[in-house]
Design an enzyme around this catalytic site. Sequence first.
Site, PDB file in Angstrom:
ATOM      1  NE  ARG A 164       7.491 -19.973 -12.267  1.00 42.33           N
ATOM      2  CZ  ARG A 164       7.132 -19.162 -13.508  1.00 42.33           C
ATOM      3  NH1 ARG A 164       7.487 -19.006 -14.491  1.00 42.33           N
ATOM      4  NH2 ARG A 164       5.765 -18.568 -13.285  1.00 42.33           N
ATOM      5  CB  SER A 247       2.979 -21.495  -8.834  1.00 38.64           C
ATOM      6  OG  SER A 247       2.212 -20.324  -9.409  1.00 38.64           O
ATOM      7  CD  GLU A 343       7.112 -22.212  -9.507  1.00 39.51           C
ATOM      8  OE1 GLU A 343       7.592 -21.280  -8.712  1.00 39.51           O
ATOM      9  OE2 GLU A 343       6.199 -22.075 -10.364  1.00 39.51           O
TER      10      GLU A 343
END
Length: 347
Positions: A164, A247, A343
């Site tokens: 990510r 997420s 994130e």
Amino acid sequence: MLVEKNVPLQALNTFRIVAKAHALVRIGSQADVQTLLASAELGAQPKFILGGGSNIVLTGDVKPLVLKVEIKGRRLVKETGKTYVVEAGAGENWHDFVRWTLEQGYPGLENLALIPGTVGAAPVQNIGAYGVELQDRFDSLDAVDLQTGQIFTLDAAQCAFGYRDSVFKHTAAPGSAGLGLAGRALITQVRFALPKPWKPVLGYADLERRMSEEGVTQPTAMQLLEWVCAIRRAKLPDPAVIGNAGSFFKNPTVTPEQCADIIARDPKVVYYPLLDGSIKLAAGWLIDACGWRGKTVGHAGVYEKQALVLVNHGEATGGEVMTLARAIQTSVYERFGIRLEPEPVVV
Ligand code: EPU
């Protein structure tokens, strides 16, 4: 160029947080970026790049000039013995593009179906799901440097993909030779190398379960796409119905010693050994174990079916989302000694 003033951003971020852009310009092509940069009025202003708004938390009105990327186009660039190279404009909807590639006979992105957002945002956080990450299918991308107006192309190594993560999430340290392109590179086109012959990526528990339930041993790419969509719909909230950014935290990695310590105290902890010897923990499990599932702070909440996803129950502010996120971080740290890293990009 048309500069829109006081533009509501609620419909332009998947968290559906109420905020405004002081000024917004729609970017439909590489040429639009260059016209903007050449403008005496707009060229030197601080800028904020907005794609599908699926990975941001807005904590107030956005003061920099918002560049809403709407560059379209999808095409097969070339076919080699080993790959189809397919290109899309940064403003294309990610899922529509994935489906289109399969319909054209270029499979390979099916495990990444239904991820919200645009094609241009996909490399920024190296999107991933069900055993495939964008970097596994990436060829190259074109971008415009917002400081110099220069058009440049990056390959996978230059994008410095991580979990990510990419060069587009980092700013270069002053004086360092390292590349950091956060806020500086406006991605215009992305090219994917889709492998020939196609092989399904299975192995993820949810997909294996589907396969045995359906009695299928050799799924087609389209079947896999449909399964991924069904799994995501069952677990993850649809941003069109309930605001969210997927997420909210990354799955943390720990040393085998740290993991053994946690297992000794909580034998049910969900973890995955990685090839480099470290261990990835399921952040959703850690948050769930701290009792957060379904809890709320103001209008911000933890999704009932997946503790890793924070949701907007109606009129949540970015401040409420971040207060909830910090409370979760504190309780996970106090119980497990692990710092969860968000994130999405907090704006
Ligand atoms: N779990 C719980 N309680 C929860 C949530 C999860 O116990 O409330 C456990 C599950 O039982 C499972 C484990 O945690 O054993 C992992 O959950 P899941 O398979 O749903 O995957 P994840 O680690 O939560 C990651 C990605 C998702 C991606 C899925 C599938 C991250 C941060 N998230 O989630 O990506 O779709 O795997 O590959 O890596 C996103 O980045 O926005 C995203 C949705």
